[in-house]
Design an enzyme around this catalytic site. Structure first.
Site, PDB file in Angstrom:
ATOM      1  CB  SER A 100      -0.944  -0.005   1.212  1.00  0.00           C
ATOM      2  OG  SER A 100      -0.204  -0.009   2.416  1.00  0.00           O
ATOM      3  CG  ASP A 111       1.701  -2.994   7.443  1.00  0.00           C
ATOM      4  OD1 ASP A 111       1.182  -2.436   6.460  1.00  0.00           O
ATOM      5  OD2 ASP A 111       1.611  -4.212   7.648  1.00  0.00           O
ATOM      6  CG  ASP A 113       3.701  -4.414   2.987  1.00  0.00           C
ATOM      7  OD1 ASP A 113       3.733  -5.099   4.023  1.00  0.00           O
ATOM      8  OD2 ASP A 113       2.646  -4.080   2.424  1.00  0.00           O
ATOM      9  CG  ASP A 166       4.595  -6.426   7.763  1.00  0.00           C
ATOM     10  OD1 ASP A 166       4.762  -6.273   8.987  1.00  0.00           O
ATOM     11  OD2 ASP A 166       3.510  -6.742   7.253  1.00  0.00           O
ATOM     12  CE  LYS A 227      -5.381  -1.527   1.295  1.00  0.00           C
ATOM     13  NZ  LYS A 227      -3.979  -1.070   1.388  1.00  0.00           N
ATOM     14  CE1 TYR A 236      -6.864  -4.978   2.070  1.00  0.00           C
ATOM     15  CE2 TYR A 236      -5.832  -5.475   4.172  1.00  0.00           C
ATOM     16  CZ  TYR A 236      -5.759  -4.948   2.894  1.00  0.00           C
ATOM     17  OH  TYR A 236      -4.578  -4.400   2.446  1.00  0.00           O
TER      18      TYR A 236
END
Length: 682
Positions: A100, A111, A113, A166, A227, A236
């Site tokens: 995202s 978060d 990624d 993450d 989303k 989700y």
């Protein structure tokens, strides 16, 4: 690959024009569409889906800090392994983002990624998950550090200065990683394993998606909207068997390709219109699936037999093209299909000016949709252990759905809910997940029919206990709860939302649900209880035998084990004796409602939990001074050490336990009743 030059292209080289595989619809927006679009964008802003400028700047600072950490980590490893001073100076690692954040649709608190690309001599198993992990653990600015090395894409989760990260790792076949590495080039895939390919493809897929959509800003607004809708409707979660960020991004990108001149309000409506009619398992693709001389397997059901069993293929656009939605099961596809129909209906009403955008985002009332649920309680000795343990259990939670589908031949449908719940009144570190259960719609079950899933839960439990970072105190409990026995902490403000009035036929079915009958059809009516968490489990229990599909089992019952206090509301807590105790309080009321049957086996050989889902509820008669306990099971590799900090902490895996249970016993139901009526979805 099909691509185009654009503002998000990672290479300045000229790309071929965009190509689409099917007919596109070129109609643009009307004045009504423009008005609805303005209302939608205002709704998204008012809903707080956009982060502030300060938070955006903080994210940039955090990413810079991660970049410095991994560079120091690689240089330290290079020096320790005896490389030359020049090699140590040139040693490098590069940070990329995906998901995202890379797509530009992240919101407040989301978060990031992140992918770390390192040299060939720095590996994932030891260098990343042990050495870098230990470095991060020593930093005060790093919190909630949670490695998940056995995930399909190995990841290390943590928070840095309050921002959730993450972090993936990919070791490529270069001794020195250049700072300007072009990760979209297929040369980065040379001589790497499949786990590394999956780690690299997150960034490569995000880059290709942005290249393949006609209008990036319209794509971003539509994706942000959907989303938000998916989270509100409980669909989700890639790890639970629904769809994650990349899945939703590809689905939205395909709609953008089909309607290149549409604005977000139109794209949202077309999204539901198209996927309501989509004939799964026909795949959703953004470009043609291409082969490459590198030889990595791509999604192709003609060549790969296991690809034929994918229920909802959503194919990534970067080589090697993979099915990003392999986690989807028959049950979760059913749930998502129902939600697509629900969304399509609301969008039709919005286009007719019969309702507002807010109606589309009404939360899904999961705990009003089913009559029976499985509750999975996750416990650990402290909050740090719980974080790691919960991540492991959650990553395997979808396996329970798949196993139940397999062992019941699809006749028992599951709806795993991706939200976790915590009883804030209890200081003990634990959380709970829930799964709705119902018999397959349109199939009328036989009287007394049972689904025996004891072995299913046993198998699931054994897999969970394979966790390589297990610590004393980590354990899980699985139990059955009926809708009227759900714990209060799953409802807003700690109370149960009153249900709407039922039709007469539905009320009769509810009466049938609370009735107890024999195999011949005779039944005794019992007084229905009021929904009161303090008194709902009190009362006499009567028993009528039912016919089971599974062979009858000899049960040895110890009178000493059946002795207990008078019936009442249970209170489960840790004790010094390393036992999960259930202390019943109060006296039994003759007019209280019935409960599920509860027994405990004396023989260790036969102490297997009775997880049968049946048509009618079995009941057992007890005296005022007797107390019963759920039939329990002992599973292999169960550790039951309890730290002193756990003493006095209460955990309630079920609201219907009434006899002390040992810490290494799994509470399971004897029977769950089902009604023939179709559950109403919110």
């Amino acid at each position: 690959m099909v691509g185009s030059e654009g503002p998000n292209a990672s290479s300045p080289t000229q790309q071929p024009p965009k190509k689409y595989d099917t007919t596109i619809f070129l109609s643009g927006p009307t004045q009504s569409d423009l008005q609805r679009n303005a209302e939608l964008e205002k709704f998204l802003i008012d809903s707080g889906l956009y982060e502030s400028r300060d938070e955006a700047e903080k994210r940039v600072e955090v990413l810079g800090r991660i970049d410095r950490i991994v560079k120091d980590w690689v240089k330290q490893l290079t020096s320790q392994r005896g490389y030359t001073d020049q090699m140590v100076e040139d040693a490098n690692a590069v940070i990329f983002t995906f998901g995202s954040y890379c797509l530009g649709v992240h919101g407040p608190g989301a978060d990031i990624d992140t992918l770390c690309v390192g040299p060939s001599y720095v590996n994932r198993e030891e260098d990343f998950f042990i050495i870098l992990h230990d470095m991060l653990a020593e930093m005060e600015e790093v919190t909630e550090l949670q490695p998940v090395p056995d995930a399909h894409v190995p990841v290390m989760k943590f928070k840095l200065r309050g921002i959730s990260i993450d972090l993936l790792y990919a070791s490529i076949s270069l001794l020195v990683v250049p700072e300007d590495l072009d990760i979209s080039h297929e040369s980065v895939l040379f001589d790497v394993d499949e786990q590394t390919v999956r780690s690299l493809n997150g960034c490569r897929v995000a880059d290709q998606i942005l290249k393949l959509v006609p209008n990036v800003e319209h794509f971003r607004t539509t994706l942000r909207c959907l989303k938000f809708w998916a989270k509100r409707r409980g669909v989700y979660s890639n790890v639970t068997g629904f769809l994650g960020g990349v899945n939703w991004a590809i689905l939205v990108a395909r709609i953008c390709q089909l309607y290149p001149n549409a604005i977000p309000s139109m794209l949202v409506s077309r999204f539901f219109r198209v996927y309501t009619q989509w004939r799964w398992p026909n795949p959703v693709t953004l470009c043609s699936i291409e082969e490459n001389e590198l030889g990595f397997p791509t999604w192709d059901p003609r060549k790969n037999p296991r690809d034929r069993f994918h229920h909802m293929p959503i194919i990534t656009p970067a080589y090697p093209c993979m099915n990003s939605s392999y986690n989807v099961s028959i049950s979760t596809l059913r749930v998502m299909t129902e939600q697509f129909h629900h969304g399509n209906k609301i969008c039709e009403e919005i286009e007719l000016n019969k309702t507002q955008w807010s109606a589309l985002f009404e939360p899904y009332l999961f705990f009003e949709a089913y009559k029976n649920y499985l509750q999975v309680d996750i416990v650990a000795a402290d909050s740090d252990d719980l974080l790691a343990w919960k991540g492991w259990v959650e990553s395997r939670f979808r396996q329970l759905t798949l196993k139940i589908e397999r062992d019941t031949n699809g006749m028992l449908q599951c709806h795993p809910y991706p939200k976790e719940y915590v009883d804030t009144s209890k200081p003990c570190p634990h959380c709970a997940f829930f799964m709705g259960l119902q018999r397959k719609e349109g199939v009328r079950g036989q009287e007394g029919q049972q689904f025996d899933i004891r072995g299913t839960v046993d198998e699931f439990r054994q897999e969970i206990n394979m966790y390589m970072f297990w610590k004393p105190g980590m354990d899980i409990y699985v139990c059955h709860v009926r809708r009227k026995q759900l714990p209060p902490f799953v409802f807003p403000d700690g109370y149960k939302r009153p249900r709407p009035l039922r039709h007469a036929s539905q009320q009769d079915e509810r009466n049938d649900e609370d009735a107890v009958g024999s195999g011949s059809g005779s039944a005794e009516r019992h007084i229905k209880r009021k929904i009161d968490p303090k008194t709902e489990d009190m009362g006499p229990i009567k028993r009528v035998k039912q016919t089971a599909i599974s062979p009858p089992r000899t049960e040895s019952v110890s009178p000493s084990k059946n002795a207990g206090r008078s019936g009442g509301t249970p209170d489960i807590s840790f004790s010094n004796g390393n036992r999960l105790e259930c202390r019943a309080t109060g006296d039994a009321d003759k007019n209280s409602d019935v409960r599920l049957p509860v027994r405990q086996l004396e023989s260790e050989k036969d102490s297997v939990g009775d997880m049968r889902v049946v048509e009618d509820v079995m009941h057992e008669s007890i005296t005022r001074n007797e107390c019963t306990s759920m039939l329990v099971s002992e599973f292999p590799r169960i550790r039951n050490e309890v730290k002193p900090s756990q003493e006095g902490c209460a955990v309630k895996p079920s609201e219907q336990l009434e006899k002390p249970l040992s810490w290494n016993e799994l509470v399971v139901p004897c029977a769950v009743s089902f009604s023939e009526s179709k559950e109403t979805l919110a």
